[in-house]
Design a protein around this motif. Structure first.
Motif, PDB file in Angstrom:
ATOM      1  N   VAL A  64      85.993  41.471  40.821  1.00 28.35           N
ATOM      2  CA  VAL A  64      84.957  40.378  40.997  1.00 28.35           C
ATOM      3  C   VAL A  64      84.484  40.294  42.571  1.00 28.35           C
ATOM      4  O   VAL A  64      84.999  40.186  43.332  1.00 28.35           O
ATOM      5  N   LYS A  99      79.937  37.068  38.419  1.00 30.14           N
ATOM      6  CA  LYS A  99      80.353  35.944  37.657  1.00 30.14           C
ATOM      7  C   LYS A  99      79.355  34.760  37.911  1.00 30.14           C
ATOM      8  O   LYS A  99      79.111  34.401  39.134  1.00 30.14           O
ATOM      9  N   GLU A 100      79.209  34.055  36.785  1.00 31.42           N
ATOM     10  CA  GLU A 100      78.340  32.816  37.355  1.00 31.42           C
ATOM     11  C   GLU A 100      78.951  31.549  36.438  1.00 31.42           C
ATOM     12  O   GLU A 100      79.311  31.546  35.122  1.00 31.42           O
ATOM     13  N   THR A 109      81.499  29.579  31.890  1.00 26.95           N
ATOM     14  CA  THR A 109      81.548  30.744  32.843  1.00 26.95           C
ATOM     15  C   THR A 109      81.094  31.923  32.116  1.00 26.95           C
ATOM     16  O   THR A 109      81.250  32.188  30.819  1.00 26.95           O
ATOM     17  N   GLY A 132      79.028  36.143  32.790  1.00 24.64           N
ATOM     18  CA  GLY A 132      78.744  37.063  33.484  1.00 24.64           C
ATOM     19  C   GLY A 132      79.356  38.498  33.301  1.00 24.64           C
ATOM     20  O   GLY A 132      79.631  39.029  32.250  1.00 24.64           O
ATOM     21  N   CYS A 152      87.050  33.668  35.690  1.00 26.77           N
ATOM     22  CA  CYS A 152      86.461  34.890  36.083  1.00 26.77           C
ATOM     23  C   CYS A 152      87.450  35.747  36.594  1.00 26.77           C
ATOM     24  O   CYS A 152      87.070  37.330  36.588  1.00 26.77           O
ATOM     25  N   ILE A 185      80.790  35.420  43.037  1.00 26.09           N
ATOM     26  CA  ILE A 185      80.821  34.152  41.974  1.00 26.09           C
ATOM     27  C   ILE A 185      79.646  33.195  42.348  1.00 26.09           C
ATOM     28  O   ILE A 185      79.551  32.635  43.474  1.00 26.09           O
TER      29      ILE A 185
END
Length: 227
Positions: free
Chosen positions: A63, A86-87, A79, A81, A117, A66
C-alpha cells in the motif's frame, strides 16, 4: 535454532496519506477537523492494523497511498482501490450523526476501513462476514468499540462486524495471542477453506462457535462472570 540476528526489525511502512473534502460547509467536516488530526488518525489506524494482523517482519508493503474522501452520503464508510492505491470514503452525514462521541467514532471507523486496505482475503474468496469481523476485531482491540457493542450469539458464526469480532476475540483468548494474526496470514496466498480455522486452532470453526455460544449462555445465566 537459527543464529540470532542483531539487526533491528525493519520499520513499518507508513503510506502517503491524501485527504479530499467534497463539502467543507457540511457540519460533519467541522466536527471531523475539531476532533482529529487527519494524518495522526490515519497513522494510528495503520499501526493498529499492523499490531493485530502482522509483525514488523510480515507487514505488507504494497500500500503506497491511502486517500481519505470526506463527503455526504447514506451509510458510514467503504474502501476501494488497487493493490497499491486505496481510497476510503467516509460519510460526513455519519460524522454529524455521531457528534456526541465523534472522536472515538471517527477513529474507530478509520481503523475498520484501514484494515480493509491491509488484510488478506484469500484471493477474494473469504466470506464477507469474516472480512468485516476481522476489521471490527482490530477496532475492538484498538479500544475503539462503540458503547452499544456486546458479545452475542447469532445464527451464523460469520454474521460479520461486531458479532464476528467478539467471536474472534474469544478465539484469541482461548487459543493465545496472535491466533487471528495467523488466521489472517493463512489467507494470503490460498483460496478460502473452512478448514483454515482447524489448521490454525486445532478445532473446527463450527465446534468453536458452539463452545462460544455455550460460553455466552453460561455468562448470561451468571454461571461465569469473566469475559
Amino acid at each position: 535454532m537459527p543464529p540470532h540476528d542483531p539487526r533491528p526489525p525493519p520499520p513499518l511502512v507508513i503510506p502517503d496519506f491524501v485527504l479530499r473534502v467534497e463539502d467543507l460547509s457540511h457540519p460533519g467536516a467541522s466536527i471531523f477537523f475539531d476532533c482529529v488530526k487527519p494524518r495522526e488518525a490515519l497513522k494510528l489506524a495503520v499501526e493498529a492494523s499492523y499490531t493485530w494482523l502482522y509483525t514488523s517482519l510480515t507487514a505488507p508493503t504494497n500500500v503506497k497511498t491511502i486517500t481519505l474522501v470526506l463527503r455526504p452520503f447514506d451509510g458510514v464508510a467503504y474502501t476501494l482501490g488497487t493493490h497499491e492505491m486505496k481510497e476510503i470514503n467516509f460519510s460526513l452525514d455519519w460524522i454529524k450523526k455521531s457528534e456526541a462521541r465523534a472522536r472515538d467514532e471517527i477513529l474507530g471507523v478509520l481503523v475498520h476501513e484501514v484494515v480493509h486496505c491491509y488484510q488478506y482475503n484469500a484471493q477474494g474468496t473469504c466470506p464477507g462476514g469474516l472480512v468485516e469481523g476481522i476489521a471490527d476485531f482490530v477496532r475492538l482491540h484498538a479500544d475503539l468499540a462503540p458503547p452499544h457493542w456486546r458479545p452475542k450469539a447469532t445464527e451464523k458464526w460469520d454474521a460479520g462486524y461486531d458479532a464476528t469480532a467478539y467471536f474472534l476475540d474469544w478465539i484469541e483468548k482461548r487459543c493465545g495471542e496472535g491466533t487471528i494474526r495467523k488466521l489472517n496470514g493463512s489467507m494470503k496466498d490460498s483460496k478460502y477453506r473452512v478448514d483454515l480455522f482447524e489448521d490454525v486452532t486445532g478445532e473446527s470453526v463450527n465446534s468453536l462457535y458452539a463452545l462460544y455460544c455455550e460460553h455466552l449462555e453460561r455468562k448470561s445465566s451468571g454461571e461465569i462472570s469473566h469475559s
